[in-house]
Design an enzyme around this catalytic site. Structure first.
Site, mmCIF file in Angstrom:
data_model
loop_
_atom_site.group_PDB
_atom_site.id
_atom_site.type_symbol
_atom_site.label_atom_id
_atom_site.label_comp_id
_atom_site.label_asym_id
_atom_site.label_seq_id
_atom_site.Cartn_x
_atom_site.Cartn_y
_atom_site.Cartn_z
ATOM 1 N N LYS A 9 14.236 92.898 -81.037
ATOM 2 C CA LYS A 9 14.095 94.361 -81.275
ATOM 3 C C LYS A 9 14.538 94.777 -82.635
ATOM 4 C CE LYS A 9 12.041 94.789 -77.624
ATOM 5 N NZ LYS A 9 10.374 95.326 -77.520
ATOM 6 N N TYR A 28 16.896 89.296 -76.362
ATOM 7 C CA TYR A 28 16.116 90.569 -76.472
ATOM 8 C C TYR A 28 16.652 91.643 -77.603
ATOM 9 C CZ TYR A 28 14.539 95.179 -74.727
ATOM 10 O OH TYR A 28 13.518 96.430 -74.706
ATOM 11 N N ALA A 29 17.932 91.813 -77.809
ATOM 12 C CA ALA A 29 18.327 92.793 -78.892
ATOM 13 C C ALA A 29 17.880 92.164 -80.292
ATOM 14 C CB ALA A 29 20.021 92.765 -78.889
ATOM 15 N N VAL A 42 -0.110 88.106 -75.469
ATOM 16 C CA VAL A 42 0.275 88.340 -76.778
ATOM 17 C C VAL A 42 1.280 87.333 -77.137
ATOM 18 C CG1 VAL A 42 -0.001 90.866 -76.413
ATOM 19 C CG2 VAL A 42 2.376 89.747 -76.256
ATOM 20 N N SER A 51 13.339 99.158 -79.751
ATOM 21 C CA SER A 51 14.442 99.611 -78.525
ATOM 22 C C SER A 51 15.630 99.912 -79.147
ATOM 23 C CB SER A 51 14.711 98.473 -77.624
ATOM 24 O OG SER A 51 15.697 98.598 -76.805
ATOM 25 N N ILE A 93 14.298 103.801 -69.657
ATOM 26 C CA ILE A 93 12.984 104.622 -69.318
ATOM 27 C C ILE A 93 12.718 103.913 -68.035
ATOM 28 C CG2 ILE A 93 10.573 105.033 -69.933
ATOM 29 C CD1 ILE A 93 12.647 105.858 -71.967
ATOM 30 N N ASN A 136 2.885 97.076 -78.094
ATOM 31 C CA ASN A 136 4.082 97.338 -77.233
ATOM 32 C C ASN A 136 4.431 96.442 -76.146
ATOM 33 O OD1 ASN A 136 5.230 99.509 -75.002
ATOM 34 N ND2 ASN A 136 3.409 98.679 -73.977
#
Length: 260
Positions: free
Chosen positions: A160, A156-157, A63, A141, A189, A89
């Site tokens: 998101k 990462y944050a 992706v 997230s 998760i 996703n």
């Protein structure tokens, strides 16, 4: 079944939330076009769906590469004649490190997969969605939206948080085309996304906080399950959510309310 005849494109469908969502949507009648960078992983997902009597195809694509995503969407649309549901996703945790230790290459890898990958996925599917309307779901997230204590997870944050903004912008833009766009914000998760995390010296910058009873109050401190997230994806993809768009939904057992 509520999704009978609907074509659902799911990225990152080779494992975790993507795989469980593919299995559940197929059980409810959707034709699954699963996209993953790993041929073996997505092949296993398709085999599971077909073994249960569902319909699915595997498409191998990264992706983070726009040409691959464009080819994948065109291939899916040509095969089935439509795209009704897009679940953007696919994502990685990437490098978690003190700011001065994150290289531009590491930062860009996370951004290219998580944020740019979401953009490419929706961009190259939207012309097909517009033909009859549909639903887009984005995996964001708790990080960057309600949780900011995972020190070192800056790249990462940020991706998101940006995914949620992207979702809201296009939800308004595409509403006139009867396309609903929402985001899910999972907490901890039990999936293999943690295998895509590369921590570097984060112990030197993390705040010393302990949670003796775990960080997920609703679940006895334990992480949630991918199947639980899949149920939310099913809801947002179905007509049961026909008047819901531009909304992020946190699914974390109150984890983000505790750790914040």
């Amino acid at each position: 079944m509520p999704l009978t005849g609907k074509v659902a494109v799911i990225t990152g469908a080779g494992s975790g939330i993507g795989r469980e969502s593919a299995l559940l949507l197929a059980e409810h009648g959707a034709i699954i076009a699963g996209i993953d960078w790993s041929a073996s992983a997505i092949g296993e997902t398709v085999e599971k769906i077909q073994h249960r009597g569902g319909s699915a195809i595997a498409v191998v694509a990264d992706v983070s590469q726009p040409d691959q995503v464009e080819c994948a969407m065109n291939e899916i649309a040509q095969k089935f004649g439509r795209i009704d549901i897009v679940f953007a996703n696919a994502g990685i945790n990437g490098v978690w490190a003190p700011l001065e230790e994150i290289t531009p290459e590491e930062w860009n890898e996370t951004v290219n997969t998580n944020l740019n990958g979401t953009f490419y996925t929706v961009k190259y599917a939207v012309s097909y969605l517009k033909k009859q309307g549909g639903a887009v779901i984005v995996t964001a997230s708790v990080n960057g939206t309600r949780t900011f204590s995972n020190t070192g997870a800056t790249a990462y944050a940020c991706t998101k948080a940006a995914q949620v903004t992207f979702m809201k912008m296009i939800a308004l833009e595409l509403a006139k085309n009867k396309i609903r766009v929402n985001a899910i914000c999972p907490g901890a998760i039990g999936t293999n996304i943690f295998n895509t995390a590369h921590p570097k010296h984060i112990e030197t910058i993390k705040e010393p906080v302990e949670y003796p009873h775990g960080t997920v109050p609703l679940n006895g401190g334990l992480p949630g399950r991918a199947e639980q997230v899949a149920e939310l994806v099913l809801f947002l993809a179905s007509d049961a959510a026909s008047h819901i768009t531009g909304t992020e939904v946190w699914i974390d057992g109150a984890e983000s309310l505790l750790v914040g």
